[in-house]
Motif scaffolding. Structure first.
Motif, PDB file in Angstrom:
ATOM      1  N   ASP A 178       0.812  -1.220   0.000  1.00  0.00           N
ATOM      2  CA  ASP A 178       0.000   0.000   0.000  1.00  0.00           C
ATOM      3  C   ASP A 178       0.848   1.274   0.000  1.00  0.00           C
ATOM      4  O   ASP A 178       0.455   2.287  -0.589  1.00  0.00           O
ATOM      5  CB  ASP A 178      -0.943   0.003   1.209  1.00  0.00           C
ATOM      6  CG  ASP A 178      -2.048  -1.032   1.063  1.00  0.00           C
ATOM      7  OD1 ASP A 178      -2.298  -1.482  -0.069  1.00  0.00           O
ATOM      8  OD2 ASP A 178      -2.666  -1.384   2.091  1.00  0.00           O
ATOM      9  N   LEU A 179       2.011   1.239   0.666  1.00  0.00           N
ATOM     10  CA  LEU A 179       2.881   2.423   0.684  1.00  0.00           C
ATOM     11  C   LEU A 179       3.343   2.767  -0.727  1.00  0.00           C
ATOM     12  O   LEU A 179       3.262   3.932  -1.146  1.00  0.00           O
ATOM     13  CB  LEU A 179       4.097   2.178   1.585  1.00  0.00           C
ATOM     14  CG  LEU A 179       5.187   3.258   1.530  1.00  0.00           C
ATOM     15  CD1 LEU A 179       4.650   4.597   2.031  1.00  0.00           C
ATOM     16  CD2 LEU A 179       6.411   2.834   2.331  1.00  0.00           C
ATOM     17  N   GLY A 182       0.503   3.912  -2.907  1.00  0.00           N
ATOM     18  CA  GLY A 182       0.175   5.291  -2.530  1.00  0.00           C
ATOM     19  C   GLY A 182       1.177   6.277  -3.080  1.00  0.00           C
ATOM     20  O   GLY A 182       0.819   7.385  -3.501  1.00  0.00           O
ATOM     21  N   ASN A 203      -7.752   1.013  -2.012  1.00  0.00           N
ATOM     22  CA  ASN A 203      -8.235   0.750  -0.649  1.00  0.00           C
ATOM     23  C   ASN A 203      -7.954   1.956   0.243  1.00  0.00           C
ATOM     24  O   ASN A 203      -7.255   2.895  -0.169  1.00  0.00           O
ATOM     25  CB  ASN A 203      -7.626  -0.543  -0.053  1.00  0.00           C
ATOM     26  CG  ASN A 203      -6.121  -0.471   0.117  1.00  0.00           C
ATOM     27  OD1 ASN A 203      -5.603   0.457   0.717  1.00  0.00           O
ATOM     28  ND2 ASN A 203      -5.420  -1.470  -0.427  1.00  0.00           N
ATOM     29  N   SER A 204      -8.466   1.941   1.470  1.00  0.00           N
ATOM     30  CA  SER A 204      -8.374   3.091   2.363  1.00  0.00           C
ATOM     31  C   SER A 204      -6.935   3.380   2.800  1.00  0.00           C
ATOM     32  O   SER A 204      -6.572   4.538   3.025  1.00  0.00           O
ATOM     33  CB  SER A 204      -9.258   2.883   3.605  1.00  0.00           C
ATOM     34  OG  SER A 204      -8.872   1.705   4.293  1.00  0.00           O
ATOM     35  N   ASN A 205      -6.101   2.343   2.943  1.00  0.00           N
ATOM     36  CA  ASN A 205      -4.698   2.570   3.305  1.00  0.00           C
ATOM     37  C   ASN A 205      -3.961   3.334   2.217  1.00  0.00           C
ATOM     38  O   ASN A 205      -3.149   4.222   2.497  1.00  0.00           O
ATOM     39  CB  ASN A 205      -3.981   1.233   3.566  1.00  0.00           C
ATOM     40  CG  ASN A 205      -4.375   0.606   4.879  1.00  0.00           C
ATOM     41  OD1 ASN A 205      -4.781   1.308   5.808  1.00  0.00           O
ATOM     42  ND2 ASN A 205      -4.283  -0.708   4.961  1.00  0.00           N
ATOM     43  N   VAL A 206      -4.240   3.004   0.970  1.00  0.00           N
ATOM     44  CA  VAL A 206      -3.618   3.700  -0.151  1.00  0.00           C
ATOM     45  C   VAL A 206      -4.068   5.159  -0.181  1.00  0.00           C
ATOM     46  O   VAL A 206      -3.284   6.051  -0.515  1.00  0.00           O
ATOM     47  CB  VAL A 206      -3.941   2.995  -1.485  1.00  0.00           C
ATOM     48  CG1 VAL A 206      -3.389   3.786  -2.665  1.00  0.00           C
ATOM     49  CG2 VAL A 206      -3.362   1.586  -1.493  1.00  0.00           C
ATOM     50  N   THR A 208      -4.665   7.032   2.410  1.00  0.00           N
ATOM     51  CA  THR A 208      -3.859   7.721   3.418  1.00  0.00           C
ATOM     52  C   THR A 208      -2.460   8.020   2.894  1.00  0.00           C
ATOM     53  O   THR A 208      -1.979   9.163   2.967  1.00  0.00           O
ATOM     54  CB  THR A 208      -3.748   6.867   4.701  1.00  0.00           C
ATOM     55  OG1 THR A 208      -5.055   6.631   5.207  1.00  0.00           O
ATOM     56  CG2 THR A 208      -2.917   7.585   5.753  1.00  0.00           C
ATOM     57  N   PHE A 209      -1.783   7.021   2.348  1.00  0.00           N
ATOM     58  CA  PHE A 209      -0.416   7.213   1.849  1.00  0.00           C
ATOM     59  C   PHE A 209      -0.385   8.161   0.650  1.00  0.00           C
ATOM     60  O   PHE A 209       0.472   9.042   0.566  1.00  0.00           O
ATOM     61  CB  PHE A 209       0.210   5.865   1.468  1.00  0.00           C
ATOM     62  CG  PHE A 209       0.563   5.003   2.644  1.00  0.00           C
ATOM     63  CD1 PHE A 209       1.404   5.471   3.644  1.00  0.00           C
ATOM     64  CD2 PHE A 209       0.044   3.721   2.762  1.00  0.00           C
ATOM     65  CE1 PHE A 209       1.734   4.677   4.736  1.00  0.00           C
ATOM     66  CE2 PHE A 209       0.366   2.915   3.842  1.00  0.00           C
ATOM     67  CZ  PHE A 209       1.217   3.398   4.832  1.00  0.00           C
TER      68      PHE A 209
END
Length: 333
Positions: A178-179, A182, A203-206, A208-209
């Motif tokens: 995901d990092l 992102g 997704n939601s983690n992506v 954020t990054f």
């Protein structure tokens, strides 16, 4: 900035288009409110609402709200963003931006033969934050309105293509990291809204990054405006005839100064959460208003004039930007 009676009907039209685009974006999140506002604006501005009575208000809406939005954006950012990305993340964004601007200049001058102002607008729009960066750079380089609108349209269309392709490309190159996904989205997609929209398809983690990487690009807006103001001043100095004209000094627009001040204040003493939320809401909506007005003002004749050449320029820059980002992510991460 004063609103006159002649502006009212045009401003009302822009607001209606902006609100409709914002509503439709709930059902078409892949496009986002900004892209929808521009598309609806182009269609209506060249058909039902082509009448000159809307022109003054639409032009007012195109210029002033985005200035307030850019200024307020400073209060939503902080230098602490840098620490969250680490040295590798910071190096990735800065080097990527430098390379993108350099490639835009090389392609614009030698391959597509476009003028300096169009090249600088394309460089700012792709390297920083789409229409907001173009709006910030345009006055300091004395760009024509048609050049600015064409650049915004091209950059926005490129952003839409990236929105539709990056989710698949990010998975192909970086799997479920995901990092890194992102970093690819936040380091390439043009507008903040399109970054969030693209990342949300993953997704939601992506999200954020990608937002963190994007905010670092937005922080760099001040430096990009300063760079292009300097380049434009050097270029124009060669053409000025009188000593009096040469003595004139280019001053940064007020909203870039306010942006920088709010950024520093928010970094030294974090502003209250309600201030962040209100500033973000206003800034986002004024970005939609800006693209709605640009769409309403962007006539088919201007699009035809820029033609395949300018669109090809924009799409090639977008593709190069993605290739560069993938290569740099492989190097730095």
């Amino acid at each position: 900035m004063k609103i006159k009676r002649v502006h009212l009907v045009g401003i009302a039209l822009v607001l209606i288009v902006s609100l409709v685009a914002q509503f439709l974006s709930r059902y078409l999140p892949q496009l986002g409110a900004e892209s929808l506002a521009m598309i609806i604006g182009i269609i209506l501005g060249n058909t039902i609402f082509a009448n000159a009575r809307y022109a003054a208000g639409v032009k007012w809406s195109e210029k002033y709200p985005i200035e307030i939005g850019i200024a307020l954006l400073g209060s939503t950012l902080t230098f602490k963003t840098l620490s969250k990305l680490g040295l590798n993340g910071i190096a990735f964004i800065i080097i990527n931006m430098i390379l993108v601007i350099t490639i835009v200049f090389v392609l614009g001058k030698y391959l597509f033969k476009v003028d300096d102002n169009s090249t600088m607008l394309m460089g700012a729009g792709n390297a920083v934050c789409g229409s907001s960066a173009i709006a910030a750079v345009a006055p300091v380089i004395k760009a024509k309105d048609d050049d600015r609108r064409t650049a915004v349209a091209t950059v926005s269309l490129t952003g839409m293509l990236l929105l539709l392709t990056l989710p698949t490309l990010s998975h192909f190159f970086f799997g479920n990291n995901d990092l890194l996904r992102g970093a690819l989205v936040g380091g390439t997609v043009q507008s903040v809204g399109q970054v969030v929209g693209t990342a949300a398809l993953i997704n939601s983690n992506v999200v954020t990054f990608a937002t963190l990487f994007k905010l670092l690009r937005v922080i760099m807006l001040v430096f990009v405006v300063l760079l292009f103001a300097y380049l434009a001043k050097r270029r124009d100095a060669k053409d000025l005839a009188t000593t009096e004209e040469k003595a004139k000094v280019t001053i940064l627009p007020w909203y870039i100064i306010v942006f920088a001040i709010l950024l520093v204040i928010n970094s030294l003493a974090t502003l209250p959460t309600p201030v962040h939320q209100v500033s973000h809401t206003i800034s986002t909506f004024f970005g939609i208003v800006n693209l709605a007005a640009i769409g309403l003002n962007l006539k088919w004749t201007v699009i035809k004039k820029s033609g395949v050449k300018f669109l090809s320029f924009g799409f090639l820059v977008g593709a190069t930007q993605v290739i560069l980002a993938i290569a740099l992510i492989k190097i730095f991460f």
